[in-house]
Design an enzyme around this catalytic site. Structure first.
Site, PDB file in Angstrom:
ATOM      1  N   LYS A  87      12.897  43.820 -33.995  1.00  0.00           N
ATOM      2  CA  LYS A  87      11.563  43.725 -33.393  1.00  0.00           C
ATOM      3  C   LYS A  87      10.532  44.313 -34.356  1.00  0.00           C
ATOM      4  O   LYS A  87      10.665  45.460 -34.806  1.00  0.00           O
ATOM      5  CB  LYS A  87      11.579  44.491 -32.063  1.00  0.00           C
ATOM      6  CG  LYS A  87      10.452  44.140 -31.135  1.00  0.00           C
ATOM      7  CD  LYS A  87      10.679  44.832 -29.787  1.00  0.00           C
ATOM      8  CE  LYS A  87       9.599  44.535 -28.794  1.00  0.00           C
ATOM      9  NZ  LYS A  87       9.769  45.348 -27.581  1.00  0.00           N
TER      10      LYS A  87
HETATM   11  O1  G3P Z   1       7.749  44.299 -23.371  1.00  0.00           O
HETATM   12  C1  G3P Z   1       6.560  44.958 -23.587  1.00  0.00           C
HETATM   13  C2  G3P Z   1       6.456  46.104 -22.697  1.00  0.00           C
HETATM   14  O2  G3P Z   1       7.436  47.057 -22.931  1.00  0.00           O
HETATM   15  C3  G3P Z   1       5.132  46.665 -22.482  1.00  0.00           C
HETATM   16  O3  G3P Z   1       5.051  46.749 -21.134  1.00  0.00           O
HETATM   17  O4  G3P Z   1       4.225  47.601 -19.018  1.00  0.00           O
HETATM   18  O5  G3P Z   1       4.076  49.029 -21.098  1.00  0.00           O
HETATM   19  O6  G3P Z   1       2.610  47.033 -20.821  1.00  0.00           O
HETATM   20  P1  G3P Z   1       3.937  47.665 -20.488  1.00  0.00           P
END
Ligand code: G3P
Length: 217
Positions: A87
């Site tokens: 990633k």
């Molecule tokens: O996959 C991306 C993720 O981990 C971010 O999610 O909820 O932190 O915006 P969030």
């Protein structure tokens, strides 16, 4: 549509895997820290633990922000387990590293994508997955689903094989709307997957079936 779970929590990963609908896992440094997994050695071990629970792709994120560092870390991550996907952040060196890994046949996931132009660059660099963060766009009053739709159109116009991995999913309606648009993959918390099960008419219908069966016995 592939279902990935976005967590480093082993018990949530095992629960999704046991449901039989899990295609992979995404993680990031914040999700690792949330589970108390810190230090390079522990983080690398945790990626292997995750790979041993699921059958599909497991995204492991580089921390370096320069090309050489990303290549070194990405190669170390890829060597951990055949299911590892490297990633990389959507910055210039991340795009260069993506091209480097895709030329070597190593799977990549370009993360932190917030615009159609960034998605186009990730596809040009041969990314396996490209992760637009729709929840974080919604958080700042911007339509995250609209971004997914625009990227779908661009990729279809040219037949790009990069898979749209709808990330920063927060709830079931994000999943359903991404499925309508044609995102290839969604990644979200366990609740965004198990929430899809829920309908009161299923529960009341099943309760009535069981009641009626008992009446006849
Ligand atoms: O996959 C991306 C993720 O981990 C971010 O999610 O909820 O932190 O915006 P969030």
């Amino acid at each position: 549509m592939k279902f990935f779970i976005d967590t480093a929590n082993l018990s949530d990963i095992a629960e999704a895997q046991a449901l039989g609908v899990l295609d992979g896992v995404t993680t990031n440094p914040s999700l690792m820290a949330k589970e108390g997994i810190t230090g390079a050695k522990n983080i690398l071990k945790h990626y292997v633990d995750i790979c041993n629970i699921v059958d599909g792709d497991v995204s492991a994120e580089v921390i370096a922000t320069d090309f050489e560092g990303m290549v070194q870390q990405g190669e170390e991550l890829a060597a951990l387990h055949p299911q590892i996907v490297v990633k990389l952040p959507m910055i210039a060196d991340g795009v260069k590293a993506c091209k480097y890994f895709s030329d070597k046949g190593i799977k990549t996931n370009v993360t932190l994508v917030f615009s159609p132009g960034q998605a186009l660059l990730a596809a040009k660099a041969g990314a396996t997955y490209m992760s637009p963060f729709l929840g974080r766009l919604d958080d700042i009053s911007t339509d995250g689903l609209q971004l997914i739709a625009e990227i779908r159109q661009i990729y279809d116009n040219y037949g790009f094989e990069t898979q749209i991995l709808a990330a920063s999913i927060r709830h079931t309606m994000h999943v359903i709307n991404c499925a309508k648009i044609g995102a290839d993959v969604m990644t979200g918390p366990l609740s965004s997957i198990t929430g899809l099960l829920k309908h009161p008419l299923t529960d009341s219908g099943l309760a009535q079936f069981l009641l009626d069966y008992q009446k006849g016995n």
